[in-house]
Design a protein around this motif. Structure first.
Motif, mmCIF file in Angstrom:
data_model
loop_
_atom_site.group_PDB
_atom_site.id
_atom_site.type_symbol
_atom_site.label_atom_id
_atom_site.label_comp_id
_atom_site.label_asym_id
_atom_site.label_seq_id
_atom_site.Cartn_x
_atom_site.Cartn_y
_atom_site.Cartn_z
ATOM 1 N N GLN A 190 54.546 44.742 14.750
ATOM 2 C CA GLN A 190 55.123 44.182 15.960
ATOM 3 C C GLN A 190 54.619 42.771 16.215
ATOM 4 O O GLN A 190 54.948 42.174 17.238
ATOM 5 N N SER A 191 53.806 42.270 15.319
ATOM 6 C CA SER A 191 53.298 40.908 15.430
ATOM 7 C C SER A 191 52.860 40.461 14.051
ATOM 8 O O SER A 191 52.730 41.266 13.127
ATOM 9 N N PHE A 244 56.097 39.561 10.224
ATOM 10 C CA PHE A 244 57.008 40.146 11.211
ATOM 11 C C PHE A 244 57.930 39.091 11.804
ATOM 12 O O PHE A 244 59.127 39.321 11.980
ATOM 13 N N GLN A 247 62.082 38.914 11.772
ATOM 14 C CA GLN A 247 62.904 38.762 12.969
ATOM 15 C C GLN A 247 63.792 37.524 12.862
ATOM 16 O O GLN A 247 64.964 37.556 13.268
#
Length: 264
Positions: free
Chosen positions: A213-214, A218, A222
């Motif tokens: 998520q980080s 990542f 995204q």
């Protein structure tokens, strides 16, 4: 006094950057950016311009997102790399110094060494969950395998003349190991660290692409979904800069620890 460290090498070369080489490095980077700009105006319209990437760096830096992603990736790399390197050194020494340990451990090292750490990621996620543990584990594995092979090679490559001379002088095995084998193996160990750093960064990016998520990996994933090429380039630049800084630190440590070694 160490047999190896007594060797007098006058004016050894340096792997680090002297003022002159810093200028050449800056010139090299400037030429690379210039070629990048030429490519963008010569028809490679898919590539973002250097100015677009710089603007995105400033935007993400002000927003704080870039710093958080850099921290997340750097933290994973440092933990995994430190754990892998710390364990690799004693294991490599055992393999190089004791034939029994080599016979027992080496087949496992070679078995896992031919398996890419990236192939371990799905198994690590299934067995360890999707938190930080599987990411750090695969980084640990990548760094460990690189460093343990280099350490082992350093031990078996020690000039037997030094060992025999120390034995003639009455040195015990412990003294020989501490004063001859370890200093002579240090350059190999630090080369393994440098290779392990590269493997660690490659592995953490792949791990972050799968479950995170980080982190810079990542963020690239995204950005890919929205075809945001400037953000992808920002992550690539950040990884390159962090990796370069860490590599230079290892090189400086190597120069201090192996000042006796002749360099070209």
């Amino acid at each position: 006094m160490s047999v190896v460290s007594d060797i007098d090498i006058s004016e050894p070369g340096k792997q680090g950057w002297a003022p002159g080489s810093l200028s050449l490095a800056a010139l090299s980077f400037a030429c690379g950016i210039g070629l990048w700009w030429v490519a963008t105006v010569a028809g490679f319209s898919e590539l973002p311009t250097p100015w677009a990437v710089l603007s995105r760096i400033i935007e993400l830096g002000i927003d704080g997102q870039l710093w958080w992603d850099m921290y997340a990736s750097l933290r994973r790399v440092l933990i995994g790399f430190a754990l892998g390197s710390i364990l690799a050194v004693p294991v490599g020494f055992l393999m190089g110094w004791y034939g029994i340990a080599r016979a027992l451990i080496d087949p496992w090292i070679q078995f896992f060494r031919v398996i890419p750490p990236l192939a371990i990621i799905p198994l690590a996620i299934v067995t360890m969950g999707i938190d930080e543990t599987p990411k750090i584990f695969v980084i640990f594995l990548a760094a460990f395998l690189s460093a343990v092979v280099s350490t082992y090679q350093g031990v078996v490559s020690v000039d037997k003349t030094y060992i025999n001379a120390a034995r003639v002088l009455g040195a015990s095995d412990g003294t020989i190991f501490a004063r001859v084998v370890i200093p002579a193996s240090t350059p190999f160990i630090l080369v393994g660290f440098r290779i392990g750093l590269g493997s660690a960064w490659a592995t953490v990016v792949a791990a972050e692409l799968i479950a995170a998520q980080s982190g810079l990996g990542f963020r690239m994933q995204q950005a890919q979904l929205y075809y945001d090429l400037p953000t992808i380039f920002v992550s690539l630049v950040a990884i390159g800069i962090l990796g370069l800084i860490m590599d230079r630190i290892v090189v400086r440590v190597e120069e201090r620890l192996t000042h006796w070694q002749e360099r070209v």
